[in-house]
Write an enzyme that holds these catalytic residues in place. Structure first.
Site, short mmCIF file in Angstrom:
data_model
loop_
_atom_site.label_atom_id
_atom_site.label_comp_id
_atom_site.label_asym_id
_atom_site.label_seq_id
_atom_site.Cartn_x
_atom_site.Cartn_y
_atom_site.Cartn_z
N ASP A 52 -18.71 -53.06 -3.26
CA ASP A 52 -19.86 -52.26 -3.68
C ASP A 52 -21.05 -53.19 -3.86
O ASP A 52 -20.89 -54.35 -4.26
CB ASP A 52 -19.56 -51.53 -4.99
CG ASP A 52 -18.56 -50.39 -4.81
OD1 ASP A 52 -18.50 -49.81 -3.72
OD2 ASP A 52 -17.87 -50.07 -5.79
N ASP A 112 -19.57 -44.77 0.16
CA ASP A 112 -19.63 -43.86 -0.98
C ASP A 112 -20.78 -42.87 -0.82
O ASP A 112 -20.66 -41.68 -1.14
CB ASP A 112 -19.82 -44.64 -2.29
CG ASP A 112 -18.68 -45.59 -2.59
OD1 ASP A 112 -17.55 -45.34 -2.13
OD2 ASP A 112 -18.92 -46.60 -3.27
#
EC number: 3.4.23.36
Length: 164
Positions: free
Chosen positions: A125, A143
């Site tokens: 991330d 995401d």
């Protein structure tokens, strides 16, 4: 709802192409982050956005990240099962543009995160939005694609309900 599962004509190739573009964008950005950032590094971009390197062993918002490791394979299997189901749905509903767009976004994102879990044991991330000291959990292109896909699935269903 019956119409949602009725077969409609159209090729699923454009939708698979969209999923592939999202997958490539996701993996390319993650390769850059892994190449240029060490775990925990951050670059200030604006007063509300940083680029960071975070390893997420859990699911969305680091759900189950502190579990003993079983979650890696659970979420990998879940992602693979979702991808297979989505491809099956795309075969049957490629002519439903909004529905297929949503599925393609989810497919590209799911496969991107499955690749991370398989290769690294975690999802990379790097997008960190914040306000003052409050930080939204870091996330990535995959995401974002999954979230956009989910939103469009809801919109598609709302449209379908309004027409019936």
């Amino acid at each position: 709802m019956a119409k949602a599962f009725g077969k409609t004509s159209g090729s699923m190739l454009p939708w698979l192409g969209l999923a592939l573009i999202l997958l490539i964008a996701d993996q390319f950005t993650k390769v850059l982050i892994l190449g240029y950032y060490r775990l925990g590094d951050a670059t200030y971009v604006t007063s509300f956005f940083n680029v960071v390197r975070v390893h997420n062993t859990g699911a969305a918002f680091s759900f189950l990240a502190s579990a003993s490791g079983w979650q890696r394979w659970f979420f990998t299997g879940l992602g693979i099962a979702a991808a297979v189901f989505i491809v099956w749905l795309l075969r049957s509903h490629a002519g439903q543009k909004l529905f297929s767009f949503a599925l393609a976004c989810i497919l590209g994102g799911a496969v991107g995160n499955v690749i991370d879990r398989t290769l690294h044991g975690y999802v990379v991330d790097f997008l960190d939005f914040h306000y003052g000291n409050w930080h939204f959990p870091a996330f990535n292109i995959a995401d974002s694609a999954i979230t956009i896909g989910a939103i469009f699935l809801v919109l598609d269903e709302l449209r379908r309900v309004r027409r019936s």
